[in-house]
Design an enzyme around this catalytic site. Structure first.
Site, PDB file in Angstrom:
ATOM      1  CG  HIS A  25      -1.714  -1.031   1.603  1.00  0.00           C
ATOM      2  ND1 HIS A  25      -1.298  -2.132   2.303  1.00  0.00           N
ATOM      3  CD2 HIS A  25      -3.036  -1.223   1.364  1.00  0.00           C
ATOM      4  CE1 HIS A  25      -2.317  -2.954   2.466  1.00  0.00           C
ATOM      5  NE2 HIS A  25      -3.387  -2.436   1.903  1.00  0.00           N
ATOM      6  CG  ASP A  46       1.915  -0.893   3.347  1.00  0.00           C
ATOM      7  OD1 ASP A  46       1.109  -0.523   4.225  1.00  0.00           O
ATOM      8  OD2 ASP A  46       1.662  -1.775   2.496  1.00  0.00           O
TER       9      ASP A  46
END
Ligand code: XLS
Ligand code: CA
Ligand code: CA
Length: 450
Positions: free
Chosen positions: A100, A103
């Site tokens: 993501h 992240d």
């Protein structure tokens, strides 16, 4: 160059008698199974969020995981993580990864700062990809954690939130192009609703489709159109998720005419939360020619929430791999370990040991499924089960030669049907042999004596 695992070498195949915890006992990348190497059958990917970010926190306690990549600032930690991540991927011989946006880079104090940080970190990721040959299976935008997504992202009641989500998707597609990601995932964590008392369900779904269509056009505009994937999940965090399971999501895809661009990313643990087996979800997707990619993990049936455990259940994985073989593989997709180590597996080494366990489980599942396919164990059973459609009235029905009147005439003459037994217990016992024996002999179902 910093190494995060100074005492561990590249994890290699050593065979089932190996006692080395940092070796594969079943996954032999070059072994040919049904005409393809194991590496081709099993395009493994590691999930950034669980491997690099997850810290062991649960609702009852704080951090347990010991990690050695923390630096003096958020951006320094983010850079260290990239180094460590590529060391893990290389040491495990895993060729793909997924992430993501949130992240990999700190979000800073504004969207602009976040995007700048993403540029810095994706430059570094790209360098590592060029150096190692490791590829990005898919990326996605996290449109569920930030407080602004409380009432959804594309399905939010607030148009400003829709705009912010769209900006994240645009950036996600720019990154997909930069890293040459083959797929782009939409998991609609908050795309659902709490109560119909304040919700226009049809309007919210129209808006989700609007965002998806914008993504398709933007991909065309920048000349990088990844395979778009929707990841169904029935609950958590939304009470009613719009993408409940594979069938619900296919209805959505068809309603909005997204078939050519969108397939499904199916997760094992989400299947169990929806009250399905994983193989059911894979089979439904396959029946729509929409099996895109999988998130490999397992849930705990005694708990009933999304535990994202590493897959170690050979039985379930065999049946999943059978569906994947029947699908002719995963095409552009892969097998992403959307799995996290348990809170008590808190050492750095556990990240490697857990992936080795998952990879070996999939290798065993593949070998079992290949044997099932080679001996046409399940296909013969199905062939026999539908045999009445091969000749006579069955064939005539399939050929479209019958109608209610002609079938009534037929039924009046033939109202004494003899049903064949499924002998399902016998079948399950043979399946045990495919799963738990060493495959040294033919197992194949034998006709039952009448
Ligand atoms: C959460 C989902 C999520 C997606 C990507 O349950 O599995 O991690 O895979 O957003
Ligand atoms: Ca997932
Ligand atoms: Ca999950």
């Amino acid at each position: 160059m910093t190494t995060y695992y100074p005492t561990v070498n590249k994890v290699e195949f050593e065979g089932r008698t190996s006692t080395n915890p940092f070796a594969y006992r079943y996954y032999n990348p070059d072994q040919v199974v049904l005409g393809k190497t194991m590496k081709e059958h099993l395009p493994f990917a590691i999930a950034y969020w669980h491997t690099m970010i997850q810290d062991g926190t649960d609702p009852f306690g704080g951090v347990t995981n010991k990690r050695t990549w923390f630096g003096n600032s958020e951006i320094e930690t983010a850079k260290n993580r990239v180094e460590a991540f590529f060391e893990i991927l290389s040491k495990l011989q895993v060729s793909y990864f997924c992430f993501h946006d949130v992240d990999i880079a700190p979000q800073g104090n504004s969207l602009e700062e976040f995007f700048n940080n993403l540029d810095v970190i994706t430059d570094l990721i790209k360098e590592k990809m060029d150096e190692t040959g490791i590829k990005c299976l898919w990326n996605t935008a996290n449109m569920f954690s930030h407080a602004r997504f409380n009432n959804g992202a594309a399905s939010s009641n607030n148009a400003e939130v829709f705009a912010l989500a769209a900006a994240q998707v645009k950036k996600g597609l720019d990154i997909a192009k930069k890293l040459n990601a083959e797929n782009y995932v939409f998991w609609g964590g908050r795309e659902g609703y709490e109560t119909l008392l304040n919700t226009d369900l049809a309007f919210e779904q129209d808006n989700i489709a609007r965002l998806f269509k914008m993504a398709i056009s933007y991909g065309e505009e920048i000349g990088h159109k990844p395979q778009f994937l929707i990841e169904p999940k029935p609950k958590e965090p939304s009470k009613h998720q719009y993408d409940f399971d594979a069938a619900t999501t296919m209805a959505f895809i068809q309603k909005y005419g997204l078939e050519g661009d969108f397939k499904l990313n199916l997760e094992a643990n989400h299947a169990t939360l929806a009250g399905h087996t994983f193989e059911h979800e894979l089979c439904v997707a396959r029946s729509y020619n929409a099996l895109g990619s999988i998130d490999a993990n397992q849930g705990d049936l005694l708990l009933g929430w999304d535990t994202d455990e590493f897959p170690t259940n050979v039985y379930d994985v065999t049946l999943a791999m059978y569906e994947i073989l029947e699908n002719g593989g995963l095409g552009k997709g892969g097998i992403n370990f959307d799995s996290k180590v348990r809170r008590s597996s808190h050492e750095m080494e556990d990240l490697l040991l857990a992936h080795i366990a998952g990879i070996d489980t999939f290798a065993r599942g593949l070998l079992n499924a290949a044997k099932i396919k080679e001996e046409s164990f399940l296909s013969d059973i199905k062939e026999e089960r539908y045999a009445t459609y091969k000749t006579g009235i069955g064939r005539s029905i399939l050929e479209g030669k019958e109608d209610l009147k002609s079938l009534t005439e037929y039924a009046l003459e033939h109202d004494d049907v003899e049903l064949a037994s499924s002998h399902i217990e016998y079948v399950k016992s043979l399946l045990n042999d495919y799963i738990y024996s060493d495959h040294s002999n033919t197992i194949k179902v034998q006709p039952i004596r009448k």
